[in-house]
Design an enzyme around this catalytic site. Sequence first.
Site, PDB file in Angstrom:
ATOM      1  CG  ASP A 274      -1.640  -1.104   1.122  1.00 37.80           C
ATOM      2  OD1 ASP A 274      -2.515  -1.712   0.136  1.00 37.80           O
ATOM      3  OD2 ASP A 274      -2.275  -1.158   2.254  1.00 37.80           O
ATOM      4  CE  LYS A 275      -0.280   8.889  -0.944  1.00 38.75           C
ATOM      5  NZ  LYS A 275      -0.929   9.995  -1.143  1.00 38.75           N
TER       6      LYS A 275
END
Length: 341
Positions: free
Chosen positions: A152-153
């Site tokens: 994830d970011k």
Amino acid sequence: MSTVDTQEPNENELFEHHRFVASKGQEPLRVDKFLMNFIENATRNKIQQAAKEKHIWVNDAVVKQNYKVKAGDEVKVMFEHPPYEFLLTPENIPLDIVYEDDALLVVNKPAGMVVHPGHGNYTGTLINALIYHIDNLPVNSNERPGLVHRIDKDTSGLLVVAKTEKAMTHLAKQFFDKTTEREYVALVWGDVTEDSGIIEGHIARNPKNRLQMQVFEEGEQGKEAITHYKVLERIGYVTLVSCKLETGRTHQIRVHMKYIGHTLFNDERYGGDKILKGTTFTKYKQFVENAFKVLPRQALHAKTLGFVHPETGEYMRFNSEIPDDMVLCIDKWKHYSKHQQ
């Protein structure tokens, strides 16, 4: 409110399409706010632009952004975005390369960096950086150069990138066969009772909030997901845990830890940005708010990555240090906990 259906965006199209049906309990709500609740990266400006272009429909009629969505309304929106091939712009972004040879590289991704271009994140991604530094990366089935897996970011940590077709096929099969080693370190809310355990539960998109994933116990929907966890340290109202993935589902650790009652610290999407454990004292609230500022993201780091090298057959294992923002947050909790005893 909830959605009963949505058409997932197709990155190869010129437009990103979404369709929602408001639930029976939907209170009247402006359509721009309704859409922001359900579409990732749907900023107010993006929705205003769609409204100007007459790309928002309710019950097949064009509406303005101040239209009030009601129970049963069918809401459609269309966002214009560049074709995916135009998003692959090389960018001179520094990379923390842990290891590299002719077949692959292992990179330590910082929190805040998106792995691949997509809706709302067209520049500054890991892929933009990779294609600047490396020529002719192989492309996976989703047209994403070099990618075998992703994180994830706002999760930091290790990723392996394939530099050849053979490496991509070989590594992808290892992930599919669940033979890779992936260990994460997470700071979670609450005192995790068991020293170790296994979390099992199929994961699928939450029908009431399309931005979240959800555990479905009976396995009637979603994909199998298995997480092995171990307590590393108990620090008062939070616990530092190690999580090893047997499967690799979207948001798996974030969803599984919430499922057992231990949401990741400052995980905004799953409610970890609220004070979930502790006292009602004002000083405690101030302390937690300060801890959120020190670590303005979910407390999750992909620490260890292991796999068999596609060319040499050698087992390779890489470790990365827990990043400074997590270390500072953990230290704050240790200091606070020590002074409460």
